[in-house]
Design an enzyme around this catalytic site. Structure first.
Site, short mmCIF file in Angstrom:
data_model
loop_
_atom_site.label_atom_id
_atom_site.label_comp_id
_atom_site.label_asym_id
_atom_site.label_seq_id
_atom_site.Cartn_x
_atom_site.Cartn_y
_atom_site.Cartn_z
N ASP A 134 -4.49 -4.68 5.79
CA ASP A 134 -5.00 -5.23 4.75
C ASP A 134 -3.69 -6.11 4.44
O ASP A 134 -2.66 -5.97 4.25
CB ASP A 134 -5.29 -4.35 3.58
CG ASP A 134 -5.89 -5.12 2.49
OD1 ASP A 134 -6.67 -6.29 2.80
OD2 ASP A 134 -5.53 -4.69 1.39
N SER A 172 0.85 -1.10 -0.11
CA SER A 172 0.00 0.02 -0.02
C SER A 172 0.83 1.31 0.24
O SER A 172 1.52 1.38 -0.92
CB SER A 172 -0.97 -0.09 1.36
OG SER A 172 -2.01 1.10 1.15
N HIS A 192 -2.77 -1.28 -3.54
CA HIS A 192 -3.58 -0.11 -3.55
C HIS A 192 -3.21 1.03 -4.24
O HIS A 192 -2.73 1.89 -4.10
CB HIS A 192 -3.82 0.31 -1.88
CG HIS A 192 -4.03 -0.88 -1.19
ND1 HIS A 192 -3.83 -0.67 0.39
CD2 HIS A 192 -4.67 -1.91 -1.28
CE1 HIS A 192 -4.26 -1.69 0.94
NE2 HIS A 192 -4.78 -2.51 0.08
#
Length: 227
Positions: free
Chosen positions: A163, A41, A67
């Protein structure tokens, strides 16, 4: 027979890794690998390049879940393609994952992997966001744990939040080898921290060593070669 270039790379990797790694650990070095999946991310766009640029073009397929908004993932795939030895493209729904290829999860979709008749296929869907993300690293990791199990490698890189942590734990519990980026080299030590804390990480490494570790775990040391 390995060609001269591969043999030279093999020698360099072996000398470095012999100093650091206990190769008798439970996860066997050089085992068959069907898919490598990497999640990231915040800070991941640059971190991924550091990992991917060292991978030779005969490795198993690599799925990257970063992401990123849909309008940027195609551009990012082209950027990586200009740097890496492996072929690079965005995932297309239903395509078979090929050796020597990096697949970038497109923004706005979840990407999952499924193994059918010893072949790995990549699927896209637009189900609800998970942990606020689509693509979600957890969704990808969990699909790999279910379908590919111990014939996979999972890597979690810099990123905010958690995540991917639970998905990586499921991969490890299914027998996969898992890697987390260490605190010192993360721009944001969020996702790898949580993964480490819950026991999802087999080995934590600095960013500069992760690409080489992937090559090692895919069996370059034991004569992995093109098929």
């Amino acid at each position: 027979m390995l060609d001269k270039g591969i043999s030279s790379t093999n020698s360099i990797i072996n000398k470095k890794l012999d100093k650091d790694y206990n190769t008798t650990q439970k996860w066997k070095v050089g085992k068959e690998v069907d898919l490598i999946v990497i999640g990231a991310s915040a800070g991941g766009a640059d971190a991924l390049i550091e990992v991917l640029k060292v991978l030779p073009d005969y490795l198993p397929p690599v799925l990257v879940v970063q992401h990123m908004e849909a309008k940027f993932t195609g551009l990012y795939a082209r950027r990586i393609s200009s740097i890496c030895k492996m072929k690079v493209s965005e995932v297309k729904d239903g395509e078979m994952a090929q050796q020597g290829h990096i697949y970038i999860a497109p923004g706005g979709y979840h990407t999952t992997a499924v193994k059918i008749s010893n072949k790995v296929f990549l699927k896209l869907d637009i189900s609800a966001k998970v942990s606020g993300h689509r693509p979600s690293v957890n969704v990808a990791f969990e699909s790999v744990a279910r379908s590919i199990g111990n014939r996979a490698i999972g890597v979690i890189l810099t990123g905010m939040g958690d995540d991917g942590a639970q998905g990586l734990l499921k991969m490890r519990n299914a027998g996969a080898y898992t890697v987390g980026q260490n605190k010192e080299t993360c721009l944001v030590y969020g996702m790898p921290r949580v993964a480490k804390e819950i026991g999802a990480v087999t080995r934590q490494l600095p960013l500069c060593d992760i690409g080489m570790d992937i090559v090692f775990r895919c069996g370059l040391r034991t004569g992995f070669k093109k098929t």
